[in-house]
Design an enzyme around this catalytic site. Structure first.
Site, mmCIF file in Angstrom:
data_model
loop_
_atom_site.group_PDB
_atom_site.id
_atom_site.type_symbol
_atom_site.label_atom_id
_atom_site.label_comp_id
_atom_site.label_asym_id
_atom_site.label_seq_id
_atom_site.Cartn_x
_atom_site.Cartn_y
_atom_site.Cartn_z
ATOM 1 N NE ARG A 111 1.472 -4.727 10.814
ATOM 2 C CZ ARG A 111 2.588 -4.609 10.069
ATOM 3 N NH1 ARG A 111 3.852 -5.374 10.352
ATOM 4 N NH2 ARG A 111 2.942 -4.461 8.985
ATOM 5 N NE ARG A 123 6.045 -0.628 9.719
ATOM 6 C CZ ARG A 123 4.958 -0.038 8.823
ATOM 7 N NH1 ARG A 123 4.443 0.111 7.658
ATOM 8 N NH2 ARG A 123 4.135 -0.684 9.271
ATOM 9 C CE LYS A 177 -2.438 -1.021 3.705
ATOM 10 N NZ LYS A 177 -1.733 -1.989 3.973
ATOM 11 N NE ARG A 234 7.801 -2.655 5.779
ATOM 12 C CZ ARG A 234 6.428 -2.369 6.068
ATOM 13 N NH1 ARG A 234 5.180 -2.327 4.257
ATOM 14 N NH2 ARG A 234 5.991 -3.374 6.924
ATOM 15 N NE ARG A 273 -4.752 -1.161 9.703
ATOM 16 C CZ ARG A 273 -3.869 -0.937 8.985
ATOM 17 N NH1 ARG A 273 -3.743 0.275 8.401
ATOM 18 N NH2 ARG A 273 -2.932 -1.360 8.018
#
Ligand code: ADP
Ligand code: ZN
Length: 207
Positions: A163, A152, A13, A122, A88
């Protein structure tokens, strides 16, 4: 153009949002980025959000809706915007429909089997760019701005699992919600590169 970008964590996203905002000249609003900026700044919202984000849960709906509602009152969104990571939950979607008239919800469909590796590999930059370790060839700095890359805090296997559960339970129902309003477009990402996904996204948005 008023858009929502929907997709599981790791669907890409953020990457697509940056490109869409630049090409279509609309404002990119990421609730995740807003929360992270608040955590960094040590605000009350940041303190509250951190416990939820670390646990892979949603920050409470009321807090999140207030932030977005306020943000959509700024002058810069008059030419259009892209909501990345909001709504969300069904509650958030219902609230949003009270203060905004969305043109389209763009759903990025990603292979669930790829998500864990994508997120845990990531590396992100403060400038907003993100990379995957497999393409960095050992480099630890951002190709765009030169700053040091970092991981992160919520990009660890345990939090990613939470998540994903949260996404399946709370967020996935939004696909049907926007489909029922004839406002859903899905782009299947499969093994496409970010460039290829962006091409598919543009084909949808240019219509
Ligand atoms: P990702 O899509 O990769 O999970 P985000 O940066 O969009 O990353 O979100 C990070 C975290 O911030 C989420 O796991 C959640 O805890 C919180 N968050 C972001 N957007 C929302 C939202 N709309 N409602 C509640 N919590 C949110
Ligand atoms: Zn950078």
């Amino acid at each position: 153009m008023k858009l929502i970008l929907l997709g599981a964590p790791g669907a890409g996203k953020g990457t697509q949002a940056t490109r869409i905002a630049a090409k279509y000249n609309i404002v990119h609003i990421s609730t995740g980025d807003i929360f992270r900026a608040n955590i960094k700044g040590g605000t009350e919202i940041g303190k509250l959000a951190k416990s939820y984000i670390d646990a892979g849960k949603l920050v409470p709906d009321e807090v999140t809706c207030d932030i977005v509602k306020d943000r959509l009152n700024w002058d810069d969104v008059k030419g259009g915007y892209l909501l990345d990571g909001f709504p969300r939950s069904l509650f958030q979607a219902e609230e949003l429909s009270k203060f905004a008239d969305i043109d389209l919800c763009l759903n990025l469909e990603v292979d669930p089997a790829l998500i864990m590796d994508r997120i845990c590999g990531r590396r992100v930059c403060a400038c907003g760019e993100s990379y995957h370790v497999s393409t960095l060839g050992g480099k630890t700095t951002c190709a765009k701005c030169g700053k040091e890359l970092y991981t992160r805090e919520d990009d660890n296997p345990e939090t990613v699992k939470a998540r994903l559960d949260t996404y399946n339970k709370m967020t996935a129902p939004l696909i049907d919600f926007y489909a029922a309003k004839n406002k859903l477009a899905t782009v299947v990402c499969g093994t496409k590169t970010p460039d290829e996904v962006f091409e598919a996204v543009c084909r949808v948005l240019d219509k």
